[in-house]
Every structure is written in structure tokens, then in C-alpha cells.
Motif scaffolding. Structure first.
Motif, PDB file in Angstrom:
ATOM      1  N   LEU A  66       0.852  -1.189   0.000  1.00 52.39           N
ATOM      2  CA  LEU A  66       0.000   0.000   0.000  1.00 52.39           C
ATOM      3  C   LEU A  66       0.887   1.238   0.000  1.00 52.39           C
ATOM      4  O   LEU A  66       1.846   1.327   0.771  1.00 52.39           O
ATOM      5  CB  LEU A  66      -0.919   0.019   1.217  1.00 52.39           C
ATOM      6  CG  LEU A  66      -1.937  -1.126   1.342  1.00 52.39           C
ATOM      7  CD1 LEU A  66      -2.749  -0.963   2.620  1.00 52.39           C
ATOM      8  CD2 LEU A  66      -2.858  -1.157   0.134  1.00 52.39           C
ATOM      9  N   LYS A  67       0.545   2.211  -0.852  1.00 47.73           N
ATOM     10  CA  LYS A  67       1.299   3.464  -0.942  1.00 47.73           C
ATOM     11  C   LYS A  67       0.373   4.630  -0.639  1.00 47.73           C
ATOM     12  O   LYS A  67      -0.820   4.602  -0.982  1.00 47.73           O
ATOM     13  CB  LYS A  67       1.908   3.619  -2.342  1.00 47.73           C
ATOM     14  CG  LYS A  67       2.876   2.491  -2.718  1.00 47.73           C
ATOM     15  CD  LYS A  67       3.375   2.647  -4.146  1.00 47.73           C
ATOM     16  CE  LYS A  67       4.376   3.767  -4.276  1.00 47.73           C
ATOM     17  NZ  LYS A  67       5.657   3.453  -3.594  1.00 47.73           N
ATOM     18  N   LEU A  68       0.937   5.658  -0.005  1.00 45.37           N
ATOM     19  CA  LEU A  68       0.142   6.852   0.261  1.00 45.37           C
ATOM     20  C   LEU A  68      -0.230   7.559  -1.034  1.00 45.37           C
ATOM     21  O   LEU A  68      -1.306   8.139  -1.158  1.00 45.37           O
ATOM     22  CB  LEU A  68       0.916   7.803   1.171  1.00 45.37           C
ATOM     23  CG  LEU A  68       0.932   7.460   2.656  1.00 45.37           C
ATOM     24  CD1 LEU A  68       1.833   8.419   3.412  1.00 45.37           C
ATOM     25  CD2 LEU A  68      -0.480   7.508   3.238  1.00 45.37           C
ATOM     26  N   SER A  69       0.662   7.532  -2.006  1.00 47.20           N
ATOM     27  CA  SER A  69       0.412   8.127  -3.323  1.00 47.20           C
ATOM     28  C   SER A  69       1.271   7.398  -4.340  1.00 47.20           C
ATOM     29  O   SER A  69       2.184   6.644  -3.987  1.00 47.20           O
ATOM     30  CB  SER A  69       0.737   9.625  -3.321  1.00 47.20           C
ATOM     31  OG  SER A  69       2.133   9.826  -3.202  1.00 47.20           O
ATOM     32  N   SER A  70       1.001   7.642  -5.610  1.00 47.64           N
ATOM     33  CA  SER A  70       1.749   6.955  -6.663  1.00 47.64           C
ATOM     34  C   SER A  70       3.215   7.377  -6.688  1.00 47.64           C
ATOM     35  O   SER A  70       4.064   6.654  -7.214  1.00 47.64           O
ATOM     36  CB  SER A  70       1.110   7.250  -8.025  1.00 47.64           C
ATOM     37  OG  SER A  70       1.093   8.652  -8.278  1.00 47.64           O
ATOM     38  N   THR A  71       3.526   8.546  -6.128  1.00 48.77           N
ATOM     39  CA  THR A  71       4.903   9.038  -6.128  1.00 48.77           C
ATOM     40  C   THR A  71       5.624   8.785  -4.803  1.00 48.77           C
ATOM     41  O   THR A  71       6.779   9.171  -4.646  1.00 48.77           O
ATOM     42  CB  THR A  71       4.931  10.542  -6.425  1.00 48.77           C
ATOM     43  OG1 THR A  71       4.159  11.246  -5.438  1.00 48.77           O
ATOM     44  CG2 THR A  71       4.350  10.831  -7.813  1.00 48.77           C
ATOM     45  N   SER A  72       4.964   8.137  -3.858  1.00 44.43           N
ATOM     46  CA  SER A  72       5.582   7.887  -2.560  1.00 44.43           C
ATOM     47  C   SER A  72       6.779   6.959  -2.716  1.00 44.43           C
ATOM     48  O   SER A  72       6.712   5.951  -3.428  1.00 44.43           O
ATOM     49  CB  SER A  72       4.565   7.263  -1.607  1.00 44.43           C
ATOM     50  OG  SER A  72       5.171   6.921  -0.376  1.00 44.43           O
TER      51      SER A  72
END
Length: 220
Positions: A132-138
């Protein structure tokens, strides 16, 4: 805690979201102290043709339902509670998943054991880990057991040589948290006084990471 003899390092763990975790080298035989090939977690790895080395501490980390079991070798680089905004946001997001166990401690930090990623391996349920990522750029990915939504560890998407494992998921006695980091993200007056606190990352932590990287580079 169990004790095992390290004879060969594992391959690196994959850190791509949604992909399975890689396994150890096929050159390793899991042989217990009585000589059987049981594959039991109480056994220690014996590499073909390798010479025995000194025993190292092994720790086990399991999800809430027991579907995922990870094992680590060697003492952690550090035991910290992180208060950065990303860790707080991610913890709240994961804690909101159905049946997810708590992540944040009473002071709003996430307790981690920081270890070399080549010293962690899945014993059971590696295919259940989901990123799981906070955002695609994390730059980081948090790995959650899909069976019960327990957060197991945080990995980096680049070549960093360490992972931050959720201390709450470890079984038995493990090193106590020694410091709180990134407390600059906390409101004024909310910084606890129970442990040494640092607004960023202290030199002692950074130095430990550098030394761990060097040890890995020279094959220790």
C-alpha cells in the motif's frame, strides 16, 4: 526468540506493490539440530559446502491471524518510534481497514525495528503480502497481510538496504524502542518525554544504517 546459525544471505525481498515476496536461495537447506530436513522455524539454515558461523538471534513477526509469518536474523539496526506525517497518515489509513489491528502507540508514533532487508524472509504466507502506498509518487511501500490487514513492514522502492518492521507484530521478547524520531511533525507541546526525541533523524541512527550497509557490502 530462537537462535539460528547464519551461513548464507537470502536474496533480496521484492518491494513492488502487489507482487509476491521472493524466497531464500535454493542453496540453503533447513536442517534442525537433530539433522532432519523438517523446514521447521526452530531449525537453522545450513548452506551446502559452507562453514558454520556464530549463532545469531532470530525473531519472528506474525500477522494478527497467523496467516503471515516473517523471520529475521541478526540484531536490529535500531528500534525507533517514527512520528513523521507519512507514518501517521499511513497508520490511520491502514487502521481503518476492516479488522486491522492498531499501529500507532499512545503518543501517535509507529514503533519499528529497523533491519537489513537481506536478513528478512517469509516463512509462511508471503503471497498474502500486499503493498500500500500513500500516493503513486511515494518512495515507500507498506506491506499489509491481506488476510487480516495487519501492517507488517515498510520498504523502500529504491536500493536502500533496510526495512522498517512493525514492532507490534513480533512474537516474544524484542528490543525496546530507544528513541522517537521525526517529532517535528507533532504539534507544539505534544512531544512526549518518555524517550529521547529528535525532530529528524539523529546521527546515531544514520551511522548505524551506514555501518549496516558497509557490513552487507563486504558480505558480513
Amino acid at each position: 526468540m530462537v537462535t539460528c546459525s547464519l551461513l548464507k544471505f537470502p536474496h533480496r525481498l521484492l518491494v513492488d506493490p502487489g507482487r509476491p515476496v521472493s524466497t531464500w536461495s535454493k542453496n540453503i537447506l533447513w536442517t534442525c539440530r537433530t539433522g532432519c530436513d523438517s523446514g521447521d522455524h526452530r531449525c537453522h539454515p545450513v548452506a551446502r559446502g559452507a562453514h558454520a558461523m556464530l549463532p545469531q538471534p532470530c525473531f519472528q513477526s506474525s500477522c494478527a491471524c497467523g496467516g503471515v509469518l516473517l523471520e529475521t536474523r541478526g540484531r536490529p539496526i535500531a528500534a525507533v518510534a517514527c512520528h513523521c506525517s507519512d507514518c501517521q497518515a499511513a497508520a490511520r489509513q491502514i487502521e481503518g481497514l476492516p479488522g486491522a489491528p492498531p499501529i500507532l502507540d499512545a503518543c501517535g508514533g509507529t514503533a519499528f525495528l529497523v533491519l537489513r532487508k537481506d536478513r528478512m524472509r517469509p516463512v509462511r504466507g508471503g503471497e498474502l503480502l500486499r503493498g500500500l502506498k500513500l500516493s503513486s509518487t511515494s518512495p515507500t511501500t507498506r506491506y499489509v497481510a491481506a488476510c487480516c490487514n495487519a501492517m507488517m513492514y515498510l520498504g523502500f522502492d529504491d536500493a536502500k538496504h533496510w526495512v522498517s518492521m512493525n514492532r507490534a507484530r513480533f512474537d516474544g521478547e524484542v528490543p525496546a524502542v530507544r528513541m522517537r524520531v521525526c517529532t517535528g511533525s507533532m504539534p507544539d507541546g505534544a512531544v512526549p518525554a518518555d524517550l529521547p526525541c529528535y525532530r529528524g533523524y539523529p546521527m546515531s541512527l544514520m551511522g548505524g544504517l551506514v555501518l549496516a550497509g558497509f557490513a552487507r557490502w563486504i558480505g558480513r
